[in-house]
Design a protein around this motif. Structure first.
Motif, mmCIF file in Angstrom:
data_model
loop_
_atom_site.group_PDB
_atom_site.id
_atom_site.type_symbol
_atom_site.label_atom_id
_atom_site.label_comp_id
_atom_site.label_asym_id
_atom_site.label_seq_id
_atom_site.Cartn_x
_atom_site.Cartn_y
_atom_site.Cartn_z
ATOM 1 N N GLY A 67 18.798 33.133 21.046
ATOM 2 C CA GLY A 67 17.668 33.950 20.637
ATOM 3 C C GLY A 67 17.515 33.988 19.126
ATOM 4 N N ASP A 68 16.280 34.219 18.690
ATOM 5 C CA ASP A 68 15.942 34.195 17.266
ATOM 6 C C ASP A 68 16.629 35.284 16.450
ATOM 7 O OD1 ASP A 68 14.315 32.011 17.677
ATOM 8 O OD2 ASP A 68 12.486 33.213 17.869
ATOM 9 N N ASP A 69 16.897 36.421 17.055
ATOM 10 C CA ASP A 69 17.445 37.542 16.297
ATOM 11 C C ASP A 69 18.977 37.504 16.199
ATOM 12 O OD1 ASP A 69 17.620 37.983 19.043
ATOM 13 O OD2 ASP A 69 17.498 40.161 18.829
ATOM 14 N N THR A 70 19.619 36.572 16.890
ATOM 15 C CA THR A 70 21.081 36.525 16.917
ATOM 16 C C THR A 70 21.669 35.591 15.873
ATOM 17 O OG1 THR A 70 20.946 36.919 19.287
ATOM 18 C CG2 THR A 70 23.061 36.208 18.440
ATOM 19 N N LEU A 71 21.048 34.441 15.670
ATOM 20 C CA LEU A 71 21.568 33.437 14.738
ATOM 21 C C LEU A 71 20.933 33.583 13.361
ATOM 22 C CD1 LEU A 71 21.587 30.247 16.980
ATOM 23 C CD2 LEU A 71 23.554 31.570 16.222
ATOM 24 N N PRO A 72 21.669 33.208 12.311
ATOM 25 C CA PRO A 72 21.133 33.313 10.945
ATOM 26 C C PRO A 72 20.260 32.115 10.548
ATOM 27 C CG PRO A 72 23.410 32.595 10.869
ATOM 28 C CD PRO A 72 23.081 32.853 12.322
ATOM 29 N N VAL A 73 19.845 31.288 11.533
ATOM 30 C CA VAL A 73 19.058 30.089 11.248
ATOM 31 C C VAL A 73 17.973 29.909 12.295
ATOM 32 C CG1 VAL A 73 20.940 28.798 10.144
ATOM 33 C CG2 VAL A 73 20.605 28.604 12.588
ATOM 34 N N LEU A 139 27.867 24.603 8.974
ATOM 35 C CA LEU A 139 27.692 26.015 8.654
ATOM 36 C C LEU A 139 26.274 26.484 8.986
ATOM 37 C CD1 LEU A 139 28.879 28.619 7.370
ATOM 38 C CD2 LEU A 139 27.993 27.797 5.175
ATOM 39 N N LEU A 140 26.168 27.530 9.792
ATOM 40 C CA LEU A 140 24.882 28.142 10.114
ATOM 41 C C LEU A 140 24.619 29.376 9.260
ATOM 42 C CD1 LEU A 140 24.876 27.890 14.024
ATOM 43 C CD2 LEU A 140 23.910 26.287 12.349
ATOM 44 N N SER A 141 25.673 30.022 8.807
ATOM 45 C CA SER A 141 25.522 31.187 7.923
ATOM 46 C C SER A 141 24.858 30.735 6.624
ATOM 47 C CB SER A 141 26.883 31.795 7.611
ATOM 48 O OG SER A 141 27.533 32.211 8.791
ATOM 49 N N PRO A 142 24.180 31.645 5.905
ATOM 50 C CA PRO A 142 23.501 31.257 4.651
ATOM 51 C C PRO A 142 24.423 30.611 3.624
ATOM 52 C CG PRO A 142 22.773 33.423 5.352
ATOM 53 C CD PRO A 142 23.907 33.042 6.264
ATOM 54 N N SER A 143 25.664 31.066 3.541
ATOM 55 C CA SER A 143 26.669 30.472 2.661
ATOM 56 C C SER A 143 28.016 31.042 3.084
ATOM 57 C CB SER A 143 26.393 30.788 1.184
ATOM 58 O OG SER A 143 26.533 32.165 0.946
ATOM 59 N N MET A 144 29.083 30.442 2.552
ATOM 60 C CA MET A 144 30.425 30.931 2.866
ATOM 61 C C MET A 144 31.368 30.564 1.739
ATOM 62 S SD MET A 144 32.923 29.935 6.003
ATOM 63 C CE MET A 144 34.578 30.613 6.079
ATOM 64 N N GLN A 145 32.036 31.564 1.200
ATOM 65 C CA GLN A 145 33.021 31.323 0.151
ATOM 66 C C GLN A 145 34.322 30.876 0.818
ATOM 67 O OE1 GLN A 145 33.759 34.636 -2.445
ATOM 68 N NE2 GLN A 145 35.163 33.470 -3.724
ATOM 69 N N THR A 151 32.119 27.347 -2.663
ATOM 70 C CA THR A 151 31.259 28.006 -1.687
ATOM 71 C C THR A 151 30.493 26.943 -0.915
ATOM 72 O OG1 THR A 151 31.018 29.959 -3.089
ATOM 73 C CG2 THR A 151 29.363 29.659 -1.375
ATOM 74 N N LEU A 152 30.496 27.065 0.408
ATOM 75 C CA LEU A 152 29.721 26.154 1.246
ATOM 76 C C LEU A 152 28.278 26.640 1.319
ATOM 77 C CD1 LEU A 152 32.100 25.651 4.319
ATOM 78 C CD2 LEU A 152 31.827 24.177 2.322
ATOM 79 N N ARG A 153 27.351 25.688 1.384
ATOM 80 C CA ARG A 153 25.937 26.003 1.576
ATOM 81 C C ARG A 153 25.584 25.836 3.056
ATOM 82 N NH1 ARG A 153 26.333 22.166 -1.733
ATOM 83 N NH2 ARG A 153 25.061 20.725 -0.532
ATOM 84 N N GLN A 154 24.531 26.522 3.464
ATOM 85 C CA GLN A 154 24.054 26.404 4.837
ATOM 86 C C GLN A 154 23.824 24.936 5.181
ATOM 87 O OE1 GLN A 154 20.180 28.230 5.771
ATOM 88 N NE2 GLN A 154 21.258 29.325 7.390
#
Length: 185
Positions: A67-73, A139-145, A151-154
């Motif tokens: 669903g659209d509201d569950t994932l950050p992408v 990575l699906l999150s916007p970024s990750m340290q 830091t990883l990018r989406q």
């Protein structure tokens, strides 16, 4: 959206990989991968083949399941990035040292999402491929340290040992909700 068999890969003089879905300028998706992250890109235009279409369909359906509201992408964009990386991404060396170990003995084959924890941050990832020892995760999150200086990018992809994969909290929440619903029934 046009039939995926009419889609095509584009690579321009600005060294940018894109996909044209046939919807005019609105249908050209520029992919976030730098030339040094890609292989086999000596073309200006190339068809989106049946393997690409099958991979896109698989990842798109798996992500839309949440669903659209569950994932950050957006599921469509994430599926396009996954197909692009599988088709053109450079082979990678594992970088497991960035991530904490999991206590899972065996990773369930049906799980397409995981989380990785660096000790600095935790991110949600799509598993692009997995074997007995390693998994390539996007990575699906916007970024990750992942360290004090990295830091990883989406949509960036990391290859890690399977013992670093953690169950995705959204999968755990969905499982708990299903179990709760079954108890109420």
């Amino acid at each position: 959206m046009q039939d995926a068999m009419q889609w095509r890969w584009l690579y321009n003089e600005q060294q940018q990989l894109a996909i044209d879905t046939g919807d005019g300028d609105a249908g050209i998706y520029r992919l976030p991968y730098k030339p040094q992250q890609l292989v086999n890109i000596s073309f200006a235009e190339q068809p989106f083949d049946i393997d690409d279409a099958n991979a896109y369909q698989t990842w798109s359906e798996a992500l839309q399941h949440y669903g659209d509201d569950t994932l950050p992408v957006d599921a469509h964009t994430a599926a396009l990035c996954a197909v692009a990386f599988i088709r053109f991404g450079c082979p990678q060396m594992p970088q497991s040292w960035h991530f904490q170990k999991s206590d899972l003995e065996q990773w369930p084959a049906e799980r397409t999402l995981c989380e990785l924890n660096s000790g600095f941050d935790q991110g949600i990832f799509l598993i692009l491929d997995i074997d007995d020892e390693f998994a390539s995760c996007m990575l699906l999150s916007p970024s990750m340290q992942v360290s004090a200086i990295k830091t990883l990018r989406q949509y960036q992809v990391m290859k890690v040992l399977n013992n670093r994969l953690l169950p995705a909290t959204i999968d755990l929440a969905k499982t708990a909700q299903t179990a709760w619903s079954m108890k109420l029934a």
